[in-house]
Design a protein around this motif. Structure first.
Motif, short mmCIF file in Angstrom:
data_model
loop_
_atom_site.label_atom_id
_atom_site.label_comp_id
_atom_site.label_asym_id
_atom_site.label_seq_id
_atom_site.Cartn_x
_atom_site.Cartn_y
_atom_site.Cartn_z
N SER A 90 20.10 6.10 7.92
CA SER A 90 20.55 4.89 7.27
C SER A 90 21.96 4.45 7.66
CB SER A 90 20.50 5.08 5.75
OG SER A 90 20.78 3.88 5.07
N TYR A 91 22.83 5.40 8.02
CA TYR A 91 24.23 5.05 8.26
C TYR A 91 24.58 4.98 9.75
CZ TYR A 91 25.66 5.36 3.37
OH TYR A 91 25.82 5.13 2.02
N ILE A 92 23.68 5.32 10.64
CA ILE A 92 24.09 5.50 12.03
C ILE A 92 23.72 4.31 12.92
CG2 ILE A 92 23.94 7.99 11.81
CD1 ILE A 92 21.35 7.96 13.33
N MET A 93 23.25 3.21 12.32
CA MET A 93 22.94 2.00 13.06
C MET A 93 23.70 0.83 12.46
SD MET A 93 18.84 2.46 13.69
CE MET A 93 18.53 3.28 12.13
N PRO A 94 24.19 -0.11 13.26
CA PRO A 94 24.96 -1.23 12.71
C PRO A 94 24.07 -2.18 11.92
CG PRO A 94 24.58 -1.55 15.06
CD PRO A 94 24.09 -0.17 14.73
N ASN A 95 24.58 -2.61 10.76
CA ASN A 95 23.93 -3.62 9.92
C ASN A 95 22.53 -3.19 9.46
OD1 ASN A 95 26.15 -5.34 10.26
ND2 ASN A 95 25.27 -6.26 12.10
N VAL A 96 22.34 -1.89 9.25
CA VAL A 96 21.03 -1.36 8.85
C VAL A 96 21.21 -0.46 7.63
CG1 VAL A 96 19.13 0.17 9.50
CG2 VAL A 96 20.03 -1.49 11.15
N GLN A 97 20.32 -0.64 6.62
CA GLN A 97 20.25 0.26 5.47
C GLN A 97 18.79 0.67 5.29
OE1 GLN A 97 22.26 -1.04 1.85
NE2 GLN A 97 23.48 -2.52 3.00
N LEU A 98 18.51 1.94 5.47
CA LEU A 98 17.16 2.48 5.28
C LEU A 98 17.20 3.37 4.04
CD1 LEU A 98 16.26 3.41 8.97
CD2 LEU A 98 15.87 1.25 7.77
N GLU A 99 17.06 2.75 2.86
CA GLU A 99 17.31 3.42 1.60
C GLU A 99 16.02 3.67 0.82
OE1 GLU A 99 21.53 3.17 2.31
OE2 GLU A 99 20.27 4.44 1.05
N ASP A 100 16.07 4.69 -0.01
CA ASP A 100 15.06 4.96 -1.03
C ASP A 100 15.54 4.31 -2.32
OD1 ASP A 100 13.57 6.19 -3.11
OD2 ASP A 100 13.20 7.94 -1.87
N ILE A 101 14.65 3.58 -3.00
CA ILE A 101 15.05 2.86 -4.21
C ILE A 101 15.54 3.79 -5.30
CG2 ILE A 101 12.71 2.85 -5.13
CD1 ILE A 101 15.38 0.12 -5.61
N PHE A 110 14.31 -1.19 2.44
CA PHE A 110 15.05 -1.30 3.69
C PHE A 110 15.69 -2.68 3.81
CE2 PHE A 110 12.01 1.90 5.92
CZ PHE A 110 12.52 2.91 5.12
N THR A 111 16.88 -2.70 4.40
CA THR A 111 17.62 -3.94 4.63
C THR A 111 18.18 -3.93 6.04
OG1 THR A 111 18.27 -4.11 2.30
CG2 THR A 111 19.58 -5.34 3.89
N ILE A 112 18.01 -5.02 6.76
CA ILE A 112 18.58 -5.18 8.09
C ILE A 112 19.27 -6.54 8.14
CG2 ILE A 112 18.10 -5.39 10.56
CD1 ILE A 112 15.83 -3.45 10.26
N ARG A 113 20.52 -6.52 8.59
CA ARG A 113 21.32 -7.75 8.69
C ARG A 113 21.40 -8.51 7.37
NH1 ARG A 113 19.48 -10.03 14.70
NH2 ARG A 113 20.58 -8.43 15.91
N GLY A 114 21.49 -7.77 6.27
CA GLY A 114 21.66 -8.39 4.97
C GLY A 114 20.40 -8.98 4.38
N ILE A 115 19.26 -8.81 5.01
CA ILE A 115 17.99 -9.32 4.50
C ILE A 115 17.18 -8.13 4.02
CG2 ILE A 115 15.90 -10.63 5.03
CD1 ILE A 115 17.43 -12.08 7.19
N GLY A 116 17.01 -8.01 2.70
CA GLY A 116 16.33 -6.84 2.16
C GLY A 116 15.86 -7.07 0.74
N ILE A 117 15.37 -6.00 0.11
CA ILE A 117 14.86 -6.07 -1.25
C ILE A 117 15.44 -4.93 -2.07
CG2 ILE A 117 12.71 -7.18 -0.56
CD1 ILE A 117 11.32 -4.48 -0.89
#
Length: 748
Positions: A90-101, A110-117
């Motif tokens: 989740s932290y090792i790519m730019p503008n990427v969040q791969l999160e568990d709710i 998951f959120t990429i470039r500020g577009i997520g849920i």
């Protein structure tokens, strides 16, 4: 010198954040590995690193030739990164969040470039689509559990609507499991880390008969629990996971291949480690948000069982020297959870939920070449049913609203992409996808006395208080126009405009009967992107960069607002039009024969252009709503790392590898009213690996989040009063902090 350069090349393939190898060293690495008879295949490592499947071209495409911002990792890389699940990246790519709710473990947000849920509602379609072996995963449940047996992962940033369809407005995550091989092999690993958590896996490959080969992969993990629940001093966070993946491949000749994969997975464990801290309005709170302290009287539990079958067939044809590919997929998921939502030692707000999902899909496509035009075209069909039931036990069970419902969802699409090579250097990219989608819904609002009990498999009644029934459909056309220019010397420039869509739909968690659970309309994203990919100094320096501008219309959000009656009201609405722009850079460099540095940088700037819903809950839509931050949009992400590799001559040809990385993510809002938020966090990871002379055995020691940063899966605001009882604070599921581990891997 050459053997040392070989090790560095392979190491770079294993840990570079670009997921990109050193092309100039590929042939050298392969040749020397073969000569030395090492079990680890440099060829497979470098192939995985420099080839991606996201373009859907036969055999994949060199990642540096693809006109898209993508970070790719091979299976070898993921092993070296001590990868456990998608959130590990989740932290090792730019503008990427791969999160568990966090509400129920294993649900991807998951959120990429500020577009997520921000949602665990199964009817909420993702903005970042997840595809496993080419099959779209219709719901987010069961996607962040442990992974193994991987050939590679690709994270494509930006809308991918042409080739992947709807619900990829933020991007796509492609996961590829290994295919059966005719070469007998055994790949196993054993590990233990802080918790304690124990893991073991084995992948066995080999031939069955002439033209047939098979694979059996088995994985097990047992976590005793990283956290301590101050309510009774017990360990918390226990989990157990089983995964079994059989696969068979039939390759009767060089022109045809059929791979059938199956999977069974079972995941069980404790509910979330929910912390109650002061909310954004300064109300309530039991613990410091910068601590791992929490106290809950309901430890909760979750269970997730999934079955899937995937069949992929590839046939080479003379027509256009092309390949016809058909991918069929079926998946069945059954999940349940119990959570302490009030996150206090009292029985104030506990929730139970169950979910049943069944899906099947089929994609038929063709890819070929006609003179100077590369053609990729196909049709896609997807069908799923979702049945969801939720029960909220409030005030010690004095109030028990129950609700849920089901959705029958069907979509089909047709797509085509043409890459026209007008000169040796200039390529024009043209494409489009037409989609049709229909959803039928029957939904029961959460009301006391509703005739559904969690786990009973009941369906919502056809009439009565709070019952909603509806059918709606949507159509869309997603075009793309782009240019690529080859600068020579392994460098290119690209630019494109494309449009993507996210599904309209219904809210299965209808917590406020005064609001209809739908239908809300589809979301549209227009994206403009320009990028550069370049290698310098014969591959010793690689820099990939992209800048983008996204215009979002009818943005869909799950708006979370505290409620004295039901605890939390969750509304899904088209809330706003917005603009998000930014840039990202990934780079790596060989500073010497055995020393490598790598880094990533991302920036996002977002703003609402028009607000359609009362986001802050003050009763009016005004400039205060317009001034709010877009949730899950972190302005800055960046990171840097180093890898050092050295032979141990006194150890009979063994090799020692050390790596360290630091990655940062800026503070960002979690809820639409901005009262829930994530603090900025810097994650420091390090590892040391000892590779033995046989090339197939590696003993590694690692530490993750060494600075013990406190992070959360969510930050939901609770009401100041729940009925007549004071509550306040937040429900904020904690992620693990500092973790140490050791792992032994070997191949035979």
């Amino acid at each position: 010198m050459h053997s040392r350069m070989t090790r560095v090349a392979i190491l770079l393939a294993a840990v570079s954040p670009l997921g990109l190898g050193a092309p100039a060293l590929a042939e050298t690495a392969q040749a020397e590995q073969a000569e030395e008879g090492q079990a680890q295949s440099a060829q497979s490592v470098l192939r995985d690193v420099i080839t991606i499947t996201g373009t859907k071209r036969p055999g994949g495409v060199d990642v540096q030739e693809a006109p898209v911002a993508v970070t790719a990792y091979s299976g070898e890389q993921l092993d070296a990164l001590q990868f456990q699940d998608l959130s590990s990246l989740s932290y090792i790519m730019p503008n990427v969040q791969l999160e568990d709710i966090g509400t129920a473990p294993g649900i991807a947000n998951f959120t990429i470039r500020g577009i997520g849920i921000n949602s665990s509602i199964p009817s909420v379609d993702p903005t970042v689509g997840v595809f496993i072996d080419g099959v779209y995963q219709g719901i987010n449940a069961g996607l962040v559990f442990d992974n193994f047996d991987l050939e590679g992962i690709e994270v494509l940033r930006g809308p991918q609507g042409i080739l992947f369809g709807r619900n990829v407005t933020g991007g796509a995550v492609l996961i590829r499991t290994t295919a059966p091989s005719e070469d007998p092999s055994l790949n196993a690993r054993f590990g233990v880390e802080t918790g304690p958590r124990y893991t073991a896996s084995a992948v066995l490959n080999g031939p069955l008969a002439e033209g047939f080969s098979a694979k059996l992969a088995v994985y097990h993990s047992k976590d005793e629990g990283w956290f301590t629940n101050e309510f009774d001093g017990s360990s918390h966070g226990a989990s157990r996971t089983w995964v079994v993946r059989p696969a068979v491949a039939w390759r009767p000749n060089d022109d045809f291949e059929l791979i059938v994969r199956g999977q069974y997975s079972k995941n069980t464990g404790d509910g979330p480690a929910g912390q109650n801290h002061v909310n954004g309005a300064g109300i309530g709170g039991l613990f410091d948000r910068n601590s791992f302290r929490f106290s809950i009287d309901e430890p909760g539990e979750y269970s997730n069982t999934a079955y899937s079958v995937t069949a992929e067939a590839n046939l080479r044809v003379d027509f256009g020297d092309g390949t016809i590919t058909n991918i069929f997929g079926w998946r069945d998921v059954e999940g349940s959870s119990t959570s302490d939502i009030d996150a206090t030692p009292g029985f104030l707000f506990h929730a139970d939920a169950s979910n049943l999902q069944d899906q099947w899909s089929n994609e038929l496509r063709y890819a070929g070449v006609f003179n100077n035009v590369d053609v990729t075209t196909g049709v896609f069909y997807f069908d799923q049913t979702i049945n969801y039931v939720e029960r909220r036990r409030l005030l010690g069970g004095a109030s028990v609203p129950i609700g849920g419902g089901y959705i029958d969802h069907m979509t089909w699409g047709a797509f085509a992409q043409f890459d026209i090579h007008t000169t040796d250097r200039l390529t024009i990219n043209l494409g489009g996808r037409y989609s049709y989608e229909r959803k039928r819904a029957r939904i029961q609002a959460l009301l006391p006395g509703a005739p559904c009990v969690v786990g009973s498999g009941c369906t919502v009644p056809t009439g009565g208080a709070g019952v909603f029934e509806d059918t709606d459909s949507w159509t869309s056309f997603a075009p793309k126009v782009g240019l690529q220019y080859d600068l020579g010397d392994d460098s290119q420039l690209y630019a494109f405009w494309t449009r993507g869509f996210r599904s309209g739909g219904y809210n299965l968690r209808n917590t406020d009967p005064t609001f209809a659970p739908g239908p809300y309309d589809q979301e549209q994203v227009d994206s403009f992107e320009a990028g550069m990919k370049s290698d310098f100094l014969d591959g010793a320096l690689r820099v990939n960069a992209a800048a983008f501008w996204n215009e979002i219309s009818d943005m869909q959000r799950e708006v979370n607002l505290p409620s004295a009656a039901t605890g939390v009201v969750q509304l899904i609405q088209n809330t706003a039009d917005a603009r998000i722009r930014g840039f990202e850079v990934e780079a790596r460099a060989f500073l010497s024969e055995n020393f490598i540095i790598h880094g990533q940088l991302g920036y996002l700037d977002g703003e609402y252009k028009r607000v359609l819903f009362d986001l802050n809950g003050d009763g009016v839509i005004d400039d205060a709503d317009l001034a709010l931050d877009i949730p899950r949009l972190a302005p800055w992400t960046y990171g840097v790392g180093a890898i050092y590799d050295t032979p141990l001559d006194n150890w009979g040809g063994a090799n020692l590898t050390a790596s360290v990385s630091y990655n940062f993510r800026d503070r960002n809002a979690y809820t639409d009213n901005n009262l829930g938020f994530f603090d900025s966090a810097g994650i420091l990871d390090a590892s040391v690996a000892l590779g033995f002379h046989d090339g197939g055995t590696v003993l590694s020691f690692y530490g993750k989040n060494l600075t013990n940063e406190v992070t959360f899966g969510g930050d939901t605001q609770l009401p100041a009063m729940l009925g007549p009882v004071p509550l306040g604070g937040t429900f904020s599921p904690l992620n693990k902090g500092r973790v140490y581990g050791v792992e032994l891997r070997f191949r035979r």
